[in-house]
Design a protein around this motif. Sequence first.
Motif, PDB file in Angstrom:
ATOM      1  N   UNK A   1      14.790  15.793   1.468  1.00  0.00           N
ATOM      2  CA  UNK A   1      14.347  16.810   2.436  1.00  0.00           C
ATOM      3  C   UNK A   1      14.450  18.204   1.799  1.00  0.00           C
ATOM      4  N   UNK A   2      15.525  18.447   1.051  1.00  0.00           N
ATOM      5  CA  UNK A   2      15.684  19.739   0.366  1.00  0.00           C
ATOM      6  C   UNK A   2      14.558  19.945  -0.649  1.00  0.00           C
ATOM      7  N   UNK A   3      14.208  18.874  -1.383  1.00  0.00           N
ATOM      8  CA  UNK A   3      13.122  18.955  -2.375  1.00  0.00           C
ATOM      9  C   UNK A   3      11.805  19.311  -1.694  1.00  0.00           C
ATOM     10  N   UNK A   4      11.506  18.618  -0.590  1.00  0.00           N
ATOM     11  CA  UNK A   4      10.231  18.816   0.107  1.00  0.00           C
ATOM     12  C   UNK A   4      10.184  20.205   0.739  1.00  0.00           C
TER      13      UNK A   4
ATOM     14  N   UNK B   1      11.625  22.933  -0.264  1.00  0.00           N
ATOM     15  CA  UNK B   1      11.395  23.900  -1.333  1.00  0.00           C
ATOM     16  C   UNK B   1       9.923  23.856  -1.763  1.00  0.00           C
ATOM     17  N   UNK B   2       9.407  22.645  -1.886  1.00  0.00           N
ATOM     18  CA  UNK B   2       8.049  22.444  -2.417  1.00  0.00           C
ATOM     19  C   UNK B   2       6.960  22.946  -1.474  1.00  0.00           C
ATOM     20  N   UNK B   3       7.064  22.634  -0.171  1.00  0.00           N
ATOM     21  CA  UNK B   3       5.969  23.017   0.746  1.00  0.00           C
ATOM     22  C   UNK B   3       5.922  24.525   0.990  1.00  0.00           C
ATOM     23  N   UNK B   4       6.996  25.205   0.637  1.00  0.00           N
ATOM     24  CA  UNK B   4       7.013  26.655   0.837  1.00  0.00           C
ATOM     25  C   UNK B   4       6.480  27.429  -0.365  1.00  0.00           C
TER      26      UNK B   4
ATOM     27  N   UNK C   1       4.318  14.269  -4.640  1.00  0.00           N
ATOM     28  CA  UNK C   1       4.879  12.917  -4.669  1.00  0.00           C
ATOM     29  C   UNK C   1       6.380  13.031  -4.919  1.00  0.00           C
ATOM     30  N   UNK C   2       7.173  12.623  -3.934  1.00  0.00           N
ATOM     31  CA  UNK C   2       8.634  12.704  -4.119  1.00  0.00           C
ATOM     32  C   UNK C   2       9.067  11.776  -5.256  1.00  0.00           C
ATOM     33  N   UNK C   3       8.383  10.626  -5.404  1.00  0.00           N
ATOM     34  CA  UNK C   3       8.708   9.707  -6.502  1.00  0.00           C
ATOM     35  C   UNK C   3       8.474  10.368  -7.854  1.00  0.00           C
ATOM     36  N   UNK C   4       7.321  11.072  -7.997  1.00  0.00           N
ATOM     37  CA  UNK C   4       7.028  11.776  -9.255  1.00  0.00           C
ATOM     38  C   UNK C   4       8.068  12.855  -9.534  1.00  0.00           C
ATOM     39  N   UNK C   5       8.427  13.617  -8.502  1.00  0.00           N
ATOM     40  CA  UNK C   5       9.415  14.700  -8.684  1.00  0.00           C
ATOM     41  C   UNK C   5      10.737  14.109  -9.176  1.00  0.00           C
ATOM     42  N   UNK C   6      11.148  12.991  -8.560  1.00  0.00           N
ATOM     43  CA  UNK C   6      12.415  12.359  -8.954  1.00  0.00           C
ATOM     44  C   UNK C   6      12.331  11.790 -10.367  1.00  0.00           C
ATOM     45  N   UNK C   7      11.184  11.142 -10.706  1.00  0.00           N
ATOM     46  CA  UNK C   7      11.039  10.586 -12.057  1.00  0.00           C
ATOM     47  C   UNK C   7      10.996  11.685 -13.115  1.00  0.00           C
ATOM     48  N   UNK C   8      10.390  12.833 -12.782  1.00  0.00           N
ATOM     49  CA  UNK C   8      10.388  13.962 -13.730  1.00  0.00           C
ATOM     50  C   UNK C   8      11.807  14.465 -13.966  1.00  0.00           C
ATOM     51  N   UNK C   9      12.593  14.531 -12.889  1.00  0.00           N
ATOM     52  CA  UNK C   9      13.986  14.985 -13.010  1.00  0.00           C
ATOM     53  C   UNK C   9      14.778  14.016 -13.887  1.00  0.00           C
ATOM     54  N   UNK C  10      14.496  12.722 -13.749  1.00  0.00           N
ATOM     55  CA  UNK C  10      15.184  11.714 -14.567  1.00  0.00           C
ATOM     56  C   UNK C  10      14.802  11.888 -16.041  1.00  0.00           C
ATOM     57  N   UNK C  11      13.489  12.064 -16.300  1.00  0.00           N
ATOM     58  CA  UNK C  11      13.018  12.224 -17.678  1.00  0.00           C
ATOM     59  C   UNK C  11      13.603  13.482 -18.316  1.00  0.00           C
TER      60      UNK C  11
END
Length: 204
Positions: free
Chosen positions: A57-60, A62-65, A22-32
């Motif tokens: 796109x950079x986040x995804x 990195x993640x899918x690899x 979840x890109x939203x979760x990844x971003x919210x974790x980074x904020x926290x």
Amino acid sequence: PGAGKGTQAKIIAERFQITHISTGDILRQAIAAETDLGKQVKEILSRGMLVSDEIVVALVKERINQPDCRPGFVLDGFPRTVNQAQQFEIIFNQAADAGKFAGKKKVVILFDLSETEIVRRLTARRFCPQCKADYNLVTKPPRQDEKCDRCNVNLQRRADDNRETVSQRIKVYLQDTAPLIEFYQTHGLIRLDGALPLEQVTKE
Ligand code: ADP
Ligand code: ZN
């Protein structure tokens, strides 16, 4: 937003033993965690705007690899613009050329839900700050008024689940994300009725 994609993505990931991204979760974790990324995007999320295509796109990519994505994965909240979808084709094909995801099929699911129902659901959405359990005052209320069933602490609301930001998120959806329907029409788009009960959506 609010159509149930996060809920169903978790169920699908569990059922097929694949990774939920979840890109939203990844971003919210980074904020926290107050990382550089988190500081950069905090304001954008709280205003209901989209984070830049470049960042997500950079986040995804990195993640899918990562190794846990080899058996497959569910993308939740990505792509959200036609440009992100085009970039995804490139990064996915690169990974596939490197021998990943062999024999995997791509499926795109659209959860269809009226604007009225989206606003109703999102403004009623709550979560437990301790155990992260999800609640909804309308569809999945806690036993005790606004308290977690497990932890008994006061439930919280996501920073972007207030009425004003929800309207902004719907506006952004219609303008930037809805064109993806056309983009994926030829890629086997599956359309589901998001107004059905949770279990029924899973079954469909
Ligand atoms: P919802 O779908 O309920 O709005 P998400 O958790 O998917 O919630 O996303 C929350 C916010 O995170 C979005 O409003 C946006 O600011 C940001 N975000 C998430 N995914 C993307 C993406 N693919 N591109 C740009 N911004 C994103
Ligand atoms: Zn809890």
